[in-house]
Design a protein around this motif. Structure first.
Motif, mmCIF file in Angstrom:
data_model
loop_
_atom_site.group_PDB
_atom_site.id
_atom_site.type_symbol
_atom_site.label_atom_id
_atom_site.label_comp_id
_atom_site.label_asym_id
_atom_site.label_seq_id
_atom_site.Cartn_x
_atom_site.Cartn_y
_atom_site.Cartn_z
ATOM 1 N N SER A 510 0.865 -1.060 -0.061
ATOM 2 C CA SER A 510 -0.092 -0.023 -0.094
ATOM 3 C C SER A 510 0.885 1.362 -0.075
ATOM 4 N N ALA A 511 1.897 1.115 0.767
ATOM 5 C CA ALA A 511 2.962 2.438 0.794
ATOM 6 C C ALA A 511 3.470 2.693 -0.604
ATOM 7 N N ASN A 512 3.709 1.486 -1.328
ATOM 8 C CA ASN A 512 4.348 1.740 -2.587
ATOM 9 C C ASN A 512 3.270 2.268 -3.851
ATOM 10 N N ARG A 513 2.192 1.882 -3.635
ATOM 11 C CA ARG A 513 1.037 2.472 -4.643
ATOM 12 C C ARG A 513 0.694 3.786 -4.200
ATOM 13 N N LYS A 514 0.630 4.206 -2.883
ATOM 14 C CA LYS A 514 0.499 5.870 -2.657
ATOM 15 C C LYS A 514 1.758 6.280 -3.021
ATOM 16 N N PHE A 515 2.759 5.942 -2.847
ATOM 17 C CA PHE A 515 4.082 6.524 -3.606
ATOM 18 C C PHE A 515 3.930 6.765 -4.945
ATOM 19 N N PHE A 516 3.297 5.988 -5.780
ATOM 20 C CA PHE A 516 2.987 6.258 -7.292
ATOM 21 C C PHE A 516 2.032 7.437 -7.332
ATOM 22 N N ARG A 517 0.869 7.541 -6.637
ATOM 23 C CA ARG A 517 0.086 8.367 -6.662
ATOM 24 C C ARG A 517 0.390 9.965 -6.266
ATOM 25 N N LEU A 518 1.388 9.703 -5.370
ATOM 26 C CA LEU A 518 2.011 11.306 -4.939
ATOM 27 C C LEU A 518 2.645 11.975 -5.867
ATOM 28 N N HIS A 519 3.122 11.598 -7.072
ATOM 29 C CA HIS A 519 3.700 11.976 -8.304
ATOM 30 C C HIS A 519 2.526 12.242 -9.193
ATOM 31 N N SER A 520 1.142 12.494 -8.802
ATOM 32 C CA SER A 520 0.173 12.867 -9.500
ATOM 33 C C SER A 520 0.474 14.370 -10.074
ATOM 34 N N GLN A 521 1.005 15.483 -9.415
ATOM 35 C CA GLN A 521 1.179 16.688 -9.656
ATOM 36 C C GLN A 521 2.207 16.861 -10.682
ATOM 37 N N LEU A 522 3.029 15.932 -10.518
ATOM 38 C CA LEU A 522 4.242 16.104 -11.800
ATOM 39 C C LEU A 522 3.539 15.504 -13.068
ATOM 40 N N ALA A 523 2.705 14.554 -12.951
ATOM 41 C CA ALA A 523 1.904 13.998 -14.160
ATOM 42 C C ALA A 523 0.756 14.634 -14.778
ATOM 43 N N GLN A 524 0.591 16.045 -14.325
ATOM 44 C CA GLN A 524 -0.985 16.377 -14.504
ATOM 45 C C GLN A 524 -0.868 16.853 -16.305
#
Length: 561
Positions: A510-524
């Motif tokens: 779960s921590a790794n999946r949320k780590f991916f989602r934290l990059h949503s600002q860079l992937a806008q």
């Protein structure tokens, strides 16, 4: 009924007076009845009377009626009836060749019959017994005798040496399934000559003698056919093993003639090959050999013999190590620290001279890969170490542009929660350590034992590069803790080592999946629902792609089944 007098001390209270005994409303059994008297056994004697054996008379009359019916039919012309008594009878059928009956049927007083063929008993589970319920009756005896006469005899096993060698006499007690018995049937005497002849056949101990309907089309029953197959198979295996030469320590007394001949042939062939190799070596020595002087030969013999080595202990020790290396396998060599130091000294002065000395075969020295492990040794600690970065720089200094593309593999490993004292640095190792005291203070409220080790592995995409760039001690890792650690490792690889990070691989925690989602600002600007890549902040023209580890995905799918 007698009258009952109840006296009370006080007429108003119904209480028995002292000394009176109640006689009414006494407890009784729920089912009262008359007690039955036991019957008395009386022994009566009767006068002696003559006994009549009704069963014997009935059995005798049945057997007589059965034989009378046989005499009226034409079947009895071939069969002989013997022992015509009240206890049963016996019938025999002879052939023209043998002196013993071909078929023998014994019927007891209960009209139960038993069959023999040349004195060989028919098995109890034979079809004839099951078809006629092993009972002789007046209405089926003619049919039974016709069935016996028309039965086909099993010829047994063929007279081959493999069968004759293992056959035993019927009188032997060594009878196990698969045993072969020798069935001998005496023949009639010809012209009153005193020469006895017998017909010999070899049968399985389970032979049915009379073939059944489900047997094979050949002239043998199923047990004999199975025994023949087993003997043939064993004979083939024995012949194959006999053609193989005996082992070096095998006793010759246990080897057969064929194995001994094969051993002699193999030994002669081996000796011939060794002689040919010896001749080739002698010719090569005479052609390419280099002569030495007598003094040099004497010195070499002294060195080989271990003489005059006490003067130089280092030379003696080095020569002993070389002799030990010559007697051991290449992958099983263990180098002494003194040999390692000597090899490092030569390699440090001239690596090319070290390679030439190693390739020549004059000395057995450690490989450069072994020396690199000793030369690049440093004291590891949590976080990104400068010595570790320099070690990686040494590995990639000869990489081309394409070989510099790498991926970062992130994984946690379970460790034992405990404290260890480092006597060199004086630190207690075992607490949570994210590589920086300020980061530890920001994320960890109190000193807590670590339960996992988080490792960052650099994996080459076009090479076999594998190097752990950093590791950290964690417990209940979160995505906010993983984010700065990852980008710090990327910065070291991109800016300091000029390696191009293009992928990040980890499991599906779960921590790794949320780590991916934290990059949503860079992937806008990518306009994607699932964050599977992000721009490399240290090289905005390139992306870093996120991958889930395949083995963990397979394991997760298996757990969901």
């Amino acid at each position: 009924m007698s009258s009952v007098i109840i006296s009370f001390a006080d007429p108003k209270r119904k209480v028995l007076a002292t000394g009176t005994v109640p006689t009414e409303n006494l407890p009784t059994q729920s089912h009262e009845g008359e007690t039955k008297k036991h019957r008395v056994l009386v022994k009566h004697t009767f006068p002696d009377q003559p006994s009549t054996s009704t069963g014997v008379t009935s059995s005798t009359s049945t057997i007589n009626a059965l034989l009378n019916q046989l005499r009226k039919s034409d079947v009895l012309s071939c069969w002989k009836v013997l022992d015509d008594t009240s206890s049963g009878f016996k019938m025999e059928l002879y052939d023209d060749c043998h002196s013993v009956p071909k078929y023998t049927m014994i019927c007891d007083s209960g009209l139960t019959f038993t069959l023999f063929t040349y004195h060989w008993p028919i098995p109890d589970d034979h079809t004839l017994y099951r078809e006629y319920n092993r009972s002789v009756r007046a209405e089926n005896i003619n049919k039974l005798l016709r069935s016996i006469e028309s039965s086909q005899l099993c010829e047994g096993l063929p007279h081959i040496p493999d069968v004759k060698d293992i056959a035993i006499d019927p009188t032997s007690n060594d009878r196990v399934p698969g045993t072969i018995l020798r069935h001998s049937v005496p023949k009639k005497l010809a012209n009153n000559e005193a020469v006895y002849e017998v017909s010999v056949s070899f049968r399985s101990v389970d032979c049915t003698v009379l073939k059944e309907s489900q047997d094979h089309q050949d002239n043998t029953c199923k047990p004999c056919s199975d025994s023949l197959k087993a003997i043939t198979k064993a004979s083939k295996q024995k012949s194959r093993s006999s053609s193989v030469p005996a082992k070096a320590k095998a006793p010759l007394s246990a080897c057969g003639p064929e194995k001994l001949r094969a051993t002699v042939k193999a030994t002669r062939l081996q000796n011939k090959q060794l002689e040919d190799r010896l001749e080739i070596l002698q010719a090569k020595i005479e052609k390419d050999g280099i002569g030495v002087s007598a003094s040099l030969e004497t010195d070499l013999l002294k060195i080989m013999g271990g003489q005059n080595l006490e003067v130089t202990p280092h030379m003696k020790f080095f020569w002993e190590q070389q002799m030990a290396f010559m007697q051991s396998k290449k992958m099983g060599r263990r180098y002494h620290p003194q040999v390692i130091r000597f090899a490092l000294s030569i390699h440090g002065k001239s690596p090319s001279a070290y390679r030439e000395l190693q390739d020549s075969g004059a000395l057995m020295l450690p490989s450069e890969r072994v020396l690199r492990d000793y030369k690049n040794y440093f004291k590891p600690k949590a976080g990104i170490n400068k010595e570790n970065v320099e070690c990686l720089r040494e590995k990639i200094k000869s990489f081309t542009e394409v070989q510099r593309y790498v991926a970062i593999v992130i994984d946690e490993m379970k460790i034992q929660s405990n404290l260890v004292f480092d006597k060199h640095s004086g630190d207690l190792i075992g607490f949570i350590d994210l590589g920086d005291p300020m980061v530890n203070f920001a994320y960890v409220e109190e000193e807590t034992f670590a339960s996992h080790a988080l490792a960052f592995l650099v994996r080459g995409l076009c090479t076999d590069l594998k190097h752990i760039i950093a590791y950290f001690f964690t417990k209940d890792l979160t995505s906010f803790q993983l984010m700065p650690l990852f980008w710090r490792a990327v910065s070291i690889l991109e800016l300091s080592l000029q390696l191009y990070v293009c992928a990040a691989v980890n499991d599906g925690a779960s921590a790794n999946r949320k780590f991916f989602r934290l990059h949503s600002q860079l992937a806008q600007d990518l306009k994607c629902d699932v964050v599977y890549k992000t721009r490399n902040v240290f090289a905005m023209s390139r992306f870093i792609y996120f991958f889930a580890d395949s083995p963990h995905l397979i394991k997760t799918a298996q757990n969901c089944l």
